[in-house]
Design a protein around this motif. Structure first.
Motif, PDB file in Angstrom:
ATOM      1  N   LEU A 197      -2.420  10.073   3.156  1.00 37.71           N
ATOM      2  CA  LEU A 197      -3.097   9.372   2.287  1.00 37.71           C
ATOM      3  C   LEU A 197      -2.604   7.850   1.988  1.00 37.71           C
ATOM      4  CD1 LEU A 197      -3.734  11.592  -0.789  1.00 37.71           C
ATOM      5  CD2 LEU A 197      -5.500  10.623   0.639  1.00 37.71           C
ATOM      6  N   VAL A 198      -3.701   7.074   2.117  1.00 36.55           N
ATOM      7  CA  VAL A 198      -3.149   5.538   1.793  1.00 36.55           C
ATOM      8  C   VAL A 198      -3.788   5.065   0.512  1.00 36.55           C
ATOM      9  CG1 VAL A 198      -2.713   3.051   2.665  1.00 36.55           C
ATOM     10  CG2 VAL A 198      -2.577   5.284   4.186  1.00 36.55           C
ATOM     11  N   ARG A 199      -3.043   4.359  -0.570  1.00 31.70           N
ATOM     12  CA  ARG A 199      -3.404   3.902  -1.545  1.00 31.70           C
ATOM     13  C   ARG A 199      -3.167   2.554  -1.630  1.00 31.70           C
ATOM     14  NH1 ARG A 199      -5.547   5.275  -6.530  1.00 31.70           N
ATOM     15  NH2 ARG A 199      -4.575   4.279  -8.047  1.00 31.70           N
ATOM     16  N   LYS A 200      -4.307   1.934  -1.799  1.00 31.97           N
ATOM     17  CA  LYS A 200      -4.433   0.257  -1.673  1.00 31.97           C
ATOM     18  C   LYS A 200      -3.449  -0.027  -2.919  1.00 31.97           C
ATOM     19  CE  LYS A 200      -8.090  -0.936   1.572  1.00 31.97           C
ATOM     20  NZ  LYS A 200      -8.047   0.382   2.090  1.00 31.97           N
ATOM     21  N   ALA A 222       0.897  -1.074   0.148  1.00 30.83           N
ATOM     22  CA  ALA A 222      -0.088  -0.102  -0.097  1.00 30.83           C
ATOM     23  C   ALA A 222       1.116   1.220   0.095  1.00 30.83           C
ATOM     24  CB  ALA A 222      -1.050  -0.065   1.250  1.00 30.83           C
ATOM     25  N   LEU A 223       0.482   2.171  -0.872  1.00 28.02           N
ATOM     26  CA  LEU A 223       1.399   3.303  -0.784  1.00 28.02           C
ATOM     27  C   LEU A 223       0.725   4.543  -0.033  1.00 28.02           C
ATOM     28  CD1 LEU A 223       1.890   3.324  -4.933  1.00 28.02           C
ATOM     29  CD2 LEU A 223       3.474   2.890  -3.131  1.00 28.02           C
ATOM     30  N   VAL A 224       1.953   5.153   0.633  1.00 35.37           N
ATOM     31  CA  VAL A 224       1.646   6.243   1.563  1.00 35.37           C
ATOM     32  C   VAL A 224       2.054   7.387   1.231  1.00 35.37           C
ATOM     33  CG1 VAL A 224       1.601   6.847   3.906  1.00 35.37           C
ATOM     34  CG2 VAL A 224       1.386   4.429   3.475  1.00 35.37           C
ATOM     35  N   THR A 225       1.298   8.500   1.365  1.00 36.17           N
ATOM     36  CA  THR A 225       1.631  10.050   1.102  1.00 36.17           C
ATOM     37  C   THR A 225       1.298  10.913   1.927  1.00 36.17           C
ATOM     38  OG1 THR A 225       2.427  11.589  -0.645  1.00 36.17           O
ATOM     39  CG2 THR A 225       0.190  10.633  -0.876  1.00 36.17           C
ATOM     40  N   ALA A 226       2.100  11.910   2.364  1.00 34.06           N
ATOM     41  CA  ALA A 226       1.323  13.026   3.231  1.00 34.06           C
ATOM     42  C   ALA A 226       0.570  13.813   2.427  1.00 34.06           C
ATOM     43  CB  ALA A 226       2.763  13.821   3.675  1.00 34.06           C
ATOM     44  N   HIS A 227      -0.734  14.351   3.172  1.00 29.21           N
ATOM     45  CA  HIS A 227      -1.476  14.930   2.723  1.00 29.21           C
ATOM     46  C   HIS A 227      -0.796  16.262   2.398  1.00 29.21           C
ATOM     47  CE1 HIS A 227      -5.531  14.475   1.864  1.00 29.21           C
ATOM     48  NE2 HIS A 227      -5.890  13.682   3.015  1.00 29.21           N
ATOM     49  N   GLN A 228      -1.285  16.982   1.357  1.00 33.26           N
ATOM     50  CA  GLN A 228      -0.759  18.335   1.079  1.00 33.26           C
ATOM     51  C   GLN A 228      -1.525  19.232   2.294  1.00 33.26           C
ATOM     52  OE1 GLN A 228       1.502  18.127  -1.205  1.00 33.26           O
ATOM     53  NE2 GLN A 228       0.555  18.696  -3.027  1.00 33.26           N
ATOM     54  N   ASP A 229      -0.787  20.400   2.649  1.00 36.08           N
ATOM     55  CA  ASP A 229      -1.423  21.268   3.681  1.00 36.08           C
ATOM     56  C   ASP A 229      -1.419  20.687   4.829  1.00 36.08           C
ATOM     57  OD1 ASP A 229      -1.391  23.037   1.347  1.00 36.08           O
ATOM     58  OD2 ASP A 229      -3.344  21.978   0.933  1.00 36.08           O
ATOM     59  N   THR A 230      -0.352  20.028   5.349  1.00 33.64           N
ATOM     60  CA  THR A 230      -0.543  19.613   6.543  1.00 33.64           C
ATOM     61  C   THR A 230       0.616  20.355   7.564  1.00 33.64           C
ATOM     62  OG1 THR A 230       1.301  17.630   5.892  1.00 33.64           O
ATOM     63  CG2 THR A 230      -1.178  16.995   6.192  1.00 33.64           C
ATOM     64  N   ALA A 231       1.162  21.142   6.986  1.00 36.47           N
ATOM     65  CA  ALA A 231       1.944  22.002   7.809  1.00 36.47           C
ATOM     66  C   ALA A 231       1.473  22.543   9.025  1.00 36.47           C
ATOM     67  CB  ALA A 231       2.337  23.020   6.954  1.00 36.47           C
ATOM     68  N   ALA A 232       0.455  22.826   8.966  1.00 33.97           N
ATOM     69  CA  ALA A 232      -0.273  23.383  10.434  1.00 33.97           C
ATOM     70  C   ALA A 232      -1.094  21.917  10.971  1.00 33.97           C
ATOM     71  CB  ALA A 232      -1.298  24.607  10.289  1.00 33.97           C
ATOM     72  N   MET A 233      -0.394  21.361  11.651  1.00 32.31           N
ATOM     73  CA  MET A 233      -0.802  20.265  12.188  1.00 32.31           C
ATOM     74  C   MET A 233      -1.511  20.466  13.536  1.00 32.31           C
ATOM     75  SD  MET A 233       1.910  17.281  11.499  1.00 32.31           S
ATOM     76  CE  MET A 233       2.857  17.410  10.160  1.00 32.31           C
TER      77      MET A 233
END
Lengths: 186, 128
Positions: free
Chosen positions: B100-103, B39-50
């Motif tokens: 985001l996780v892409r199966k 499964a591929l994982v990527t950071a959501h855009q605009d997560t700077a202000a967590m």
């Protein structure tokens, strides 16, 4: 480089074979990244399908599994997983075989008998496979037909010579597997 | 073929002093979150202000998947954390909307001629 999540797909192929046959070397030679390992807790006695990993009184052992990555295009990534061939790893096989395109079985022509338990797992999990006959230095070349016969393979199953230390040769074995998968669609 | 700039010696989180259940805050993996290795994982855009402060291990994962997609297995390999721990951390990050996780491609795809052609072409290009 940012890759849009919607455009990237991943596929996987298993590289299987008996202990010491050259799976790690194979993956190291085709992978674009240094071979990485994931650690997995495996119950020593693989009893049924119960999750025993959280039961403290059971003996567990950590198994490291090699894998590598090949970026095939902007949209496609291939992961190659080296999978231990012993029966007690069958739960790992269950997960790894799910969604796998197929398996490349690497055999040592000097120790063909060790390939049978692995072949059994490959067939049990319904994986389409090709056989790569590793040529070790100093080993007498072994006619591929004899390997086919000794392993009692289906006539359509590809059997290719494969030097796991040579990138080109290693890739050829994967190509043979994918061509075989495509021929099954005809 | 090694990918030198991909290698990150900074990501070294294992320590005998920190038991794994501390890393996961004692959490276990929700049964409906069986992240597969591919499964591929990527950071959501605009997560700077967590919204919340991340644990070092979670931050390490966020750094790894910023601006690219990495397989679950690769995240485990690079952080030297066991796969089970990485899955739990990912479920927390996904729940917080940070990744985001892409199966991976479903099994039926081994019968997908277009996909197989793309794999074949890619392999031939590498070998050429």
């Amino acid at each position: 480089m940012y890759l849009d999540a919607d455009d990237v797909r991943s596929v996987k192929v298993l590289v299987v074979g008996p202990f010491g046959v050259g799976k790690t070397t194979y993956i190291g030679n085709i992978s674009e990244i240094e071979p990485l390992q994931t650690e997995e807790e495996i119950t020593e006695a693989s009893v049924g399908y119960d999750d025993l990993s959280r039961t403290p009184d059971k003996t567990t052992t950590t198994v490291a599994m090699d894998f590598g990555r090949l970026t095939l295009s902007d949209e496609l990534v291939l992961y190659v997983f080296g999978t231990p061939g012993q029966e007690r790893f069958k739960e790992m096989w269950e997960e790894l075989s799910r969604g796998a395109l197929g398996a490349l079985l690497i055999v040592d022509p000097q120790r063909l008998d060790e390939s049978f338990p692995v072949l059994d797992l490959v067939e049990r999990f319904g994986l389409t496979y090709a056989v790569g006959v590793n040529h070790f230095e100093g080993a007498t070349t072994y006619p591929l037909d004899e390997v086919r016969e000794a392993l009692n393979l289906h006539p359509d199953t590809p059997v290719v010579a494969c030097d796991v230390r040579d990138q080109k040769s290693a890739l050829q074995a994967l190509i043979a597997l994918v061509q075989h998968l495509m021929s099954l669609l005809d | 073929m090694s990918d030198a700039h991909d290698h990150d010696p900074e990501v070294e989180l294992t320590s005998a002093l920190v038991p794994f259940f501390v890393i996961t805050n004692g959490r276990a993996l929700p049964p409906d979150q069986q992240y597969e290795r591919t499964a591929l994982v990527t950071a959501h855009q605009d997560t700077a202000a967590m919204a919340r402060t991340l644990a070092p291990e979670e931050q390490a994962i966020m750094d790894l998947v910023a601006n690219r997609m990495l397989a679950v297995a690769e995240i485990a390999g690079r952080t030297h954390l066991p796969l089970g721990i990485v899955r739990i951390l990912l479920s927390q990050l996904e729940e917080s909307g940070l990744v985001l996780v892409r199966k991976p491609a479903p099994r039926a795809d081994s019968k997908d001629r277009e996909l197989l052609s793309a794999v074949l072409e890619g392999l031939k290009n590498i070998g050429a």
